[in-house]
Design a protein around this motif. Structure first.
Motif, PDB file in Angstrom:
ATOM      1  N   SER A   2     -38.116 -17.642 -39.573  1.00 26.76           N
ATOM      2  CA  SER A   2     -39.399 -17.055 -39.930  1.00 26.76           C
ATOM      3  C   SER A   2     -40.377 -17.181 -38.772  1.00 26.76           C
ATOM      4  O   SER A   2     -40.086 -17.786 -37.742  1.00 26.76           O
ATOM      5  CB  SER A   2     -39.962 -17.772 -41.155  1.00 26.76           C
ATOM      6  OG  SER A   2     -40.284 -19.118 -40.810  1.00 26.76           O
ATOM      7  N   LEU A   3     -41.545 -16.611 -38.997  1.00 24.51           N
ATOM      8  CA  LEU A   3     -42.609 -16.688 -38.004  1.00 24.51           C
ATOM      9  C   LEU A   3     -43.000 -18.139 -37.734  1.00 24.51           C
ATOM     10  O   LEU A   3     -43.221 -18.534 -36.584  1.00 24.51           O
ATOM     11  CB  LEU A   3     -43.812 -15.875 -38.490  1.00 24.51           C
ATOM     12  CG  LEU A   3     -45.001 -15.766 -37.565  1.00 24.51           C
ATOM     13  CD1 LEU A   3     -44.593 -15.156 -36.229  1.00 24.51           C
ATOM     14  CD2 LEU A   3     -46.087 -14.923 -38.202  1.00 24.51           C
ATOM     15  N   GLU A   4     -43.055 -18.951 -38.764  1.00 28.97           N
ATOM     16  CA  GLU A   4     -43.415 -20.361 -38.596  1.00 28.97           C
ATOM     17  C   GLU A   4     -42.366 -21.097 -37.774  1.00 28.97           C
ATOM     18  O   GLU A   4     -42.706 -21.924 -36.920  1.00 28.97           O
ATOM     19  CB  GLU A   4     -43.579 -21.047 -39.958  1.00 28.97           C
ATOM     20  CG  GLU A   4     -44.773 -20.575 -40.751  1.00 28.97           C
ATOM     21  CD  GLU A   4     -44.512 -19.256 -41.483  1.00 28.97           C
ATOM     22  OE1 GLU A   4     -43.338 -18.947 -41.790  1.00 28.97           O
ATOM     23  OE2 GLU A   4     -45.480 -18.528 -41.735  1.00 28.97           O
ATOM     24  N   HIS A  69     -34.107  -9.534 -29.950  1.00 29.90           N
ATOM     25  CA  HIS A  69     -33.655 -10.923 -30.075  1.00 29.90           C
ATOM     26  C   HIS A  69     -34.498 -11.711 -31.074  1.00 29.90           C
ATOM     27  O   HIS A  69     -33.957 -12.537 -31.823  1.00 29.90           O
ATOM     28  CB  HIS A  69     -33.649 -11.610 -28.709  1.00 29.90           C
ATOM     29  CG  HIS A  69     -32.556 -11.108 -27.818  1.00 29.90           C
ATOM     30  ND1 HIS A  69     -31.239 -11.458 -27.982  1.00 29.90           N
ATOM     31  CD2 HIS A  69     -32.585 -10.259 -26.769  1.00 29.90           C
ATOM     32  CE1 HIS A  69     -30.500 -10.858 -27.071  1.00 29.90           C
ATOM     33  NE2 HIS A  69     -31.304 -10.118 -26.315  1.00 29.90           N
ATOM     34  N   LEU A  70     -35.808 -11.461 -31.092  1.00 34.13           N
ATOM     35  CA  LEU A  70     -36.652 -12.140 -32.077  1.00 34.13           C
ATOM     36  C   LEU A  70     -36.294 -11.715 -33.495  1.00 34.13           C
ATOM     37  O   LEU A  70     -36.239 -12.535 -34.409  1.00 34.13           O
ATOM     38  CB  LEU A  70     -38.131 -11.861 -31.813  1.00 34.13           C
ATOM     39  CG  LEU A  70     -38.732 -12.545 -30.583  1.00 34.13           C
ATOM     40  CD1 LEU A  70     -40.171 -12.096 -30.386  1.00 34.13           C
ATOM     41  CD2 LEU A  70     -38.648 -14.055 -30.703  1.00 34.13           C
ATOM     42  N   ASP A  75     -36.256 -12.928 -37.479  1.00 31.85           N
ATOM     43  CA  ASP A  75     -36.676 -11.865 -38.391  1.00 31.85           C
ATOM     44  C   ASP A  75     -38.157 -11.537 -38.242  1.00 31.85           C
ATOM     45  O   ASP A  75     -38.865 -11.276 -39.211  1.00 31.85           O
ATOM     46  CB  ASP A  75     -36.345 -12.218 -39.851  1.00 31.85           C
ATOM     47  CG  ASP A  75     -36.369 -10.988 -40.742  1.00 31.85           C
ATOM     48  OD1 ASP A  75     -36.085  -9.879 -40.239  1.00 31.85           O
ATOM     49  OD2 ASP A  75     -36.690 -11.113 -41.947  1.00 31.85           O
ATOM     50  N   VAL A  76     -38.650 -11.590 -36.994  1.00 31.09           N
ATOM     51  CA  VAL A  76     -40.017 -11.187 -36.665  1.00 31.09           C
ATOM     52  C   VAL A  76     -39.991 -10.428 -35.349  1.00 31.09           C
ATOM     53  O   VAL A  76     -38.992 -10.435 -34.638  1.00 31.09           O
ATOM     54  CB  VAL A  76     -40.990 -12.387 -36.547  1.00 31.09           C
ATOM     55  CG1 VAL A  76     -41.132 -13.125 -37.858  1.00 31.09           C
ATOM     56  CG2 VAL A  76     -40.562 -13.333 -35.454  1.00 31.09           C
ATOM     57  N   TYR A  87     -45.367  -7.937 -40.728  1.00 33.42           N
ATOM     58  CA  TYR A  87     -45.860  -6.611 -41.100  1.00 33.42           C
ATOM     59  C   TYR A  87     -46.138  -6.537 -42.597  1.00 33.42           C
ATOM     60  O   TYR A  87     -47.104  -5.913 -43.024  1.00 33.42           O
ATOM     61  CB  TYR A  87     -44.864  -5.513 -40.692  1.00 33.42           C
ATOM     62  CG  TYR A  87     -44.851  -5.263 -39.206  1.00 33.42           C
ATOM     63  CD1 TYR A  87     -46.016  -4.951 -38.513  1.00 33.42           C
ATOM     64  CD2 TYR A  87     -43.680  -5.341 -38.487  1.00 33.42           C
ATOM     65  CE1 TYR A  87     -46.009  -4.723 -37.163  1.00 33.42           C
ATOM     66  CE2 TYR A  87     -43.657  -5.112 -37.119  1.00 33.42           C
ATOM     67  CZ  TYR A  87     -44.829  -4.804 -36.462  1.00 33.42           C
ATOM     68  OH  TYR A  87     -44.823  -4.582 -35.119  1.00 33.42           O
ATOM     69  N   ASP A  88     -45.299  -7.168 -43.402  1.00 33.86           N
ATOM     70  CA  ASP A  88     -45.534  -7.171 -44.852  1.00 33.86           C
ATOM     71  C   ASP A  88     -46.857  -7.857 -45.184  1.00 33.86           C
ATOM     72  O   ASP A  88     -47.599  -7.401 -46.048  1.00 33.86           O
ATOM     73  CB  ASP A  88     -44.384  -7.857 -45.582  1.00 33.86           C
ATOM     74  CG  ASP A  88     -43.126  -7.013 -45.611  1.00 33.86           C
ATOM     75  OD1 ASP A  88     -43.226  -5.787 -45.351  1.00 33.86           O
ATOM     76  OD2 ASP A  88     -42.046  -7.560 -45.895  1.00 33.86           O
ATOM     77  N   GLU A  89     -47.171  -8.930 -44.493  1.00 39.87           N
ATOM     78  CA  GLU A  89     -48.450  -9.606 -44.720  1.00 39.87           C
ATOM     79  C   GLU A  89     -49.617  -8.744 -44.245  1.00 39.87           C
ATOM     80  O   GLU A  89     -50.670  -8.708 -44.879  1.00 39.87           O
ATOM     81  CB  GLU A  89     -48.470 -10.954 -44.007  1.00 39.87           C
ATOM     82  CG  GLU A  89     -47.525 -11.975 -44.603  1.00 39.87           C
ATOM     83  CD  GLU A  89     -47.386 -13.221 -43.748  1.00 39.87           C
ATOM     84  OE1 GLU A  89     -47.010 -14.241 -44.326  1.00 39.87           O
ATOM     85  OE2 GLU A  89     -47.648 -13.179 -42.530  1.00 39.87           O
TER      86      GLU A  89
END
Length: 107
Positions: A2-4, A69-70, A75-76, A87-89
């Motif tokens: 995830s982004l975190e 690669h990200l 998955d970001v 993008y969903d946020e």
């Protein structure tokens, strides 16, 4: 992923790298660095290494390889990382419940 997790990995790696980075050079890289130093005349060869990293980073972003690669690993995308939101946020798509197609038109 995830982004975190991406943010945590970047911060952890940056801390591990510290302020300096000893790098071993092979013969070809050493010769190329010597040629660039002679031609461009920077104060220190460190400046050329910094420019090379910036150049590689920019090329990777411009060609979409960084996003590939990200997206594969975390998955970001790079834009999502920069904004701190997926993008969903950003679009609010994660705020609405999933539609139940069988019950969609029932009253």
């Amino acid at each position: 992923m995830s982004l975190e997790m991406l943010t945590d990995d970047i911060e952890s790696t940056a801390a591990d790298l510290g302020e300096s980075l000893p790098v071993e050079l092979d013969r070809e890289t050493r010769t190329e660095l010597a040629l660039l130093t002679a031609a461009l005349g920077p104060e220190e060869t460190d400046e050329l290494v910094r420019r090379a990293i910036h150049g590689l980073f920019q090329t990777t972003v411009d060609t979409g390889r960084l996003d590939f690669h990200l997206r594969s690993g975390y998955d970001v995308t790079y834009d999502e990382y920069l904004s701190g939101m997926t993008y969903d946020e950003m679009t609010g798509a994660d705020q609405y419940p999933q539609l139940d197609d069988e019950r969609r038109y029932q009253f």
